[in-house]
Design a protein around this motif. Structure first.
Motif, PDB file in Angstrom:
ATOM      1  N   PRO A 104      -4.331  -3.420   0.711  1.00 39.91           N
ATOM      2  CA  PRO A 104      -3.564  -3.778   2.403  1.00 39.91           C
ATOM      3  C   PRO A 104      -2.382  -2.584   2.340  1.00 39.91           C
ATOM      4  O   PRO A 104      -2.028  -2.242   1.195  1.00 39.91           O
ATOM      5  CB  PRO A 104      -3.218  -5.588   2.027  1.00 39.91           C
ATOM      6  N   GLU A 105      -2.336  -2.419   3.367  1.00 42.09           N
ATOM      7  CA  GLU A 105      -1.267  -2.084   4.026  1.00 42.09           C
ATOM      8  C   GLU A 105      -0.347  -2.264   5.274  1.00 42.09           C
ATOM      9  O   GLU A 105      -1.377  -3.306   5.857  1.00 42.09           O
ATOM     10  CB  GLU A 105      -1.617  -0.630   4.595  1.00 42.09           C
ATOM     11  N   ARG A 106       0.567  -2.263   5.678  1.00 41.11           N
ATOM     12  CA  ARG A 106       1.188  -3.013   6.615  1.00 41.11           C
ATOM     13  C   ARG A 106       2.364  -1.893   7.105  1.00 41.11           C
ATOM     14  O   ARG A 106       2.999  -1.618   5.947  1.00 41.11           O
ATOM     15  CB  ARG A 106       2.111  -4.094   6.149  1.00 41.11           C
ATOM     16  N   ASP A 107       2.812  -1.833   8.286  1.00 33.37           N
ATOM     17  CA  ASP A 107       3.813  -1.763   8.656  1.00 33.37           C
ATOM     18  C   ASP A 107       4.414  -1.561  10.068  1.00 33.37           C
ATOM     19  O   ASP A 107       3.524  -2.179  10.677  1.00 33.37           O
ATOM     20  CB  ASP A 107       3.049   0.442   8.709  1.00 33.37           C
ATOM     21  N   GLN A 108       5.581  -1.042  10.248  1.00 33.79           N
ATOM     22  CA  GLN A 108       6.226  -2.047  11.704  1.00 33.79           C
ATOM     23  C   GLN A 108       6.257  -0.837  12.328  1.00 33.79           C
ATOM     24  O   GLN A 108       7.495   0.149  12.122  1.00 33.79           O
ATOM     25  CB  GLN A 108       7.565  -2.529  11.525  1.00 33.79           C
ATOM     26  N   LEU A 109       5.792  -0.457  13.641  1.00 33.54           N
ATOM     27  CA  LEU A 109       6.116   0.309  14.050  1.00 33.54           C
ATOM     28  C   LEU A 109       6.823   0.578  15.461  1.00 33.54           C
ATOM     29  O   LEU A 109       7.600   1.490  15.426  1.00 33.54           O
ATOM     30  CB  LEU A 109       4.563   0.611  15.056  1.00 33.54           C
ATOM     31  N   ARG A 131       5.920  -4.228  16.619  1.00 35.67           N
ATOM     32  CA  ARG A 131       4.023  -3.805  17.068  1.00 35.67           C
ATOM     33  C   ARG A 131       4.359  -3.507  15.370  1.00 35.67           C
ATOM     34  O   ARG A 131       4.528  -2.740  14.494  1.00 35.67           O
ATOM     35  CB  ARG A 131       3.991  -3.125  17.246  1.00 35.67           C
ATOM     36  N   ILE A 132       3.038  -4.573  14.820  1.00 38.14           N
ATOM     37  CA  ILE A 132       2.481  -4.205  13.802  1.00 38.14           C
ATOM     38  C   ILE A 132       1.453  -3.497  13.532  1.00 38.14           C
ATOM     39  O   ILE A 132       0.724  -4.533  14.066  1.00 38.14           O
ATOM     40  CB  ILE A 132       2.661  -5.596  12.398  1.00 38.14           C
ATOM     41  N   VAL A 133       1.186  -2.054  12.259  1.00 36.80           N
ATOM     42  CA  VAL A 133      -0.346  -1.825  12.156  1.00 36.80           C
ATOM     43  C   VAL A 133      -0.454  -2.084  10.604  1.00 36.80           C
ATOM     44  O   VAL A 133       0.405  -2.626   9.775  1.00 36.80           O
ATOM     45  CB  VAL A 133      -0.135  -0.803  12.281  1.00 36.80           C
ATOM     46  N   ALA A 134      -1.526  -3.027  10.472  1.00 40.71           N
ATOM     47  CA  ALA A 134      -2.067  -2.937   9.013  1.00 40.71           C
ATOM     48  C   ALA A 134      -3.498  -3.015   9.094  1.00 40.71           C
ATOM     49  O   ALA A 134      -3.958  -3.167  10.154  1.00 40.71           O
ATOM     50  CB  ALA A 134      -1.841  -5.247   8.864  1.00 40.71           C
ATOM     51  N   ALA A 135      -3.733  -2.659   7.506  1.00 38.56           N
ATOM     52  CA  ALA A 135      -4.911  -2.187   7.375  1.00 38.56           C
ATOM     53  C   ALA A 135      -4.965  -3.736   6.573  1.00 38.56           C
ATOM     54  O   ALA A 135      -5.183  -3.858   5.512  1.00 38.56           O
ATOM     55  CB  ALA A 135      -5.401  -1.268   6.208  1.00 38.56           C
ATOM     56  N   GLY A 164       0.710  -1.506   0.265  1.00 41.73           N
ATOM     57  CA  GLY A 164       0.362  -0.529   0.097  1.00 41.73           C
ATOM     58  C   GLY A 164       0.770   1.404  -0.277  1.00 41.73           C
ATOM     59  O   GLY A 164       1.796   1.492  -0.061  1.00 41.73           O
ATOM     60  N   SER A 165       0.359   2.237  -0.299  1.00 42.55           N
ATOM     61  CA  SER A 165       0.686   3.511  -0.099  1.00 42.55           C
ATOM     62  C   SER A 165       1.004   4.247   0.754  1.00 42.55           C
ATOM     63  O   SER A 165       1.941   5.058   1.327  1.00 42.55           O
ATOM     64  CB  SER A 165       0.268   4.469  -0.690  1.00 42.55           C
ATOM     65  N   GLY A 166       0.310   4.018   2.174  1.00 47.11           N
ATOM     66  CA  GLY A 166       0.769   3.970   3.993  1.00 47.11           C
ATOM     67  C   GLY A 166      -0.087   4.945   3.935  1.00 47.11           C
ATOM     68  O   GLY A 166       0.208   5.739   5.231  1.00 47.11           O
ATOM     69  N   ASP A 167      -1.140   5.905   3.006  1.00 46.52           N
ATOM     70  CA  ASP A 167      -1.250   6.936   3.632  1.00 46.52           C
ATOM     71  C   ASP A 167      -3.178   6.239   4.780  1.00 46.52           C
ATOM     72  O   ASP A 167      -3.262   7.210   5.167  1.00 46.52           O
ATOM     73  CB  ASP A 167      -2.814   7.535   2.012  1.00 46.52           C
TER      74      ASP A 167
END
Length: 329
Positions: free
Chosen positions: A70-75, A144-148, A39-42
């Protein structure tokens, strides 16, 4: 002995039917394990998460939000053991929210229910939201992972139960609390005994057992094949997490395998175990791989029923990987 199932309580999500097909098992080299960014991270830039990893997650997200990809980021980047297999037993605390309303659909933070609560193979944690298991691949303990996840990736019954429409989705915050070994890990041990089975290993650690021609031992025989450098277990008290393969000596056929069943087993000290396990595991350390040959007389003396199955007309060969110990309640 028990086989792992989806032991994480899904709270409100249980009513939404989170019981679909698990994602196919997979592995990734820990050395080259790099999760794909999505994803774009928006969407995720609009999500705020505070609180200590593994203990609390306060999530703020504007609602409604459209989730079409879908989006994924590691906080938070973890520093502990890495998740490299969907069969790996892990503990993950999570909060799942509706992007449409911001309502919490389910959360395990603060749950304190019983021994080993929350531990399960990664593939069984989010059975109707397979992308979440994929999003956890390659993460380390402490991450800590955050995902959409868009509604298109959800089981239809889950989407309907959560009141999600075409452009909605789920926002997930997932903390990797613990990850057990995916397979035996330690120092190879040289064994000079003749006429015993040999073991070969696939890249993911799955053992293959080569049984020689000739007569089987008439007494219980054990060998440590890999000496793990983890903690010494108490085979009488601990609940052990293991992978194992059982092969008949005469027919040279696999009759039971947690690897084939795609789920490790939990062995409770003092409880029913396959024949030979209790002796084989005495003094073992986490990470070890142990082979035990059970003579025909002992196999015949222990009936095959219920939680495990084994032939009673021949000697048995088991290869056991000791992956970890479930914490006491």
């Amino acid at each position: 002995m028990r086989k792992f199932t989806a032991v994480v309580s899904l709270t409100a999500l249980a009513a939404l039917g989170l019981a679909g097909c698990a994602p196919a098992p997979g592995t990734a080299s820990s050395a080259g394990c790099t999760p794909a960014s999505t994803g774009s991270g928006d969407i995720l830039r609009a999500v705020s998460v505070t609180g200590d990893v593994g203990k609390d997650a306060k999530v703020k997200a504007p609602a409604p939000m459209q989730v079409t990809t879908p989006e994924r980021d590691q906080l938070v980047e973890g520093t502990g053991r890495q998740i490299t297999s969907t069969e790996q037993v892990v503990k993950v605390e999570y909060t799942l929210m509706s992007s449409a309303t911001g309502a919490v659909l389910g959360s395990t933070f603060g749950s304190t229910s019983g021994q080993g609560a929350g531990y399960a193979p990664l593939s069984s944690l989010f059975q109707s939201v397979p992308p979440l298991a994929t999003d956890l691949m390659c993460a380390r303990e402490g991450a800590r992972i955050v995902a959409a996840v868009p509604v298109s990736a959800l089981d239809p019954s889950v989407a309907q139960g959560a009141g999600l429409n075409k452009s909605d989705g789920i926002i997930a915050v997932m903390d990797v609390v613990s990850a057990m070994l995916p397979s035996a890990e330690g120092s190879l041990v040289f064994n000079s005994a003749n006429r015993l089975p040999s073991v070969v290993r696939a890249p993911d650690g799955r053992p293959g057992v080569i049984v020689p021609d000739g007569s089987a031992p008439t007494t219980l025989t054990t060998q440590t094949l890999i000496a793990g450098d983890g903690a010494k277990i108490d085979e009488k008290k601990d609940t052990l997490v293991v992978q194992y393969t059982g092969v008949g000596w005469t027919d040279k056929t696999v009759f039971d395998s947690t690897w084939e069943n795609k789920s490790p087993a939990a062995l409770k000290g003092g409880a029913e175990m396959p024949p030979g396990f209790a002796d084989a595991l005495k003094g073992a350390t986490v990470g070890s791989q142990i082979m035990v040959v059970v003579p025909k007389s002992e196999a015949a003396a222990k009936s095959s029923s219920g939680t495990y199955q084994h032939p009673t007309d021949q000697a048995l060969v088991y290869v056991i990987d000791v992956l970890g110990v479930l914490p006491q309640s």
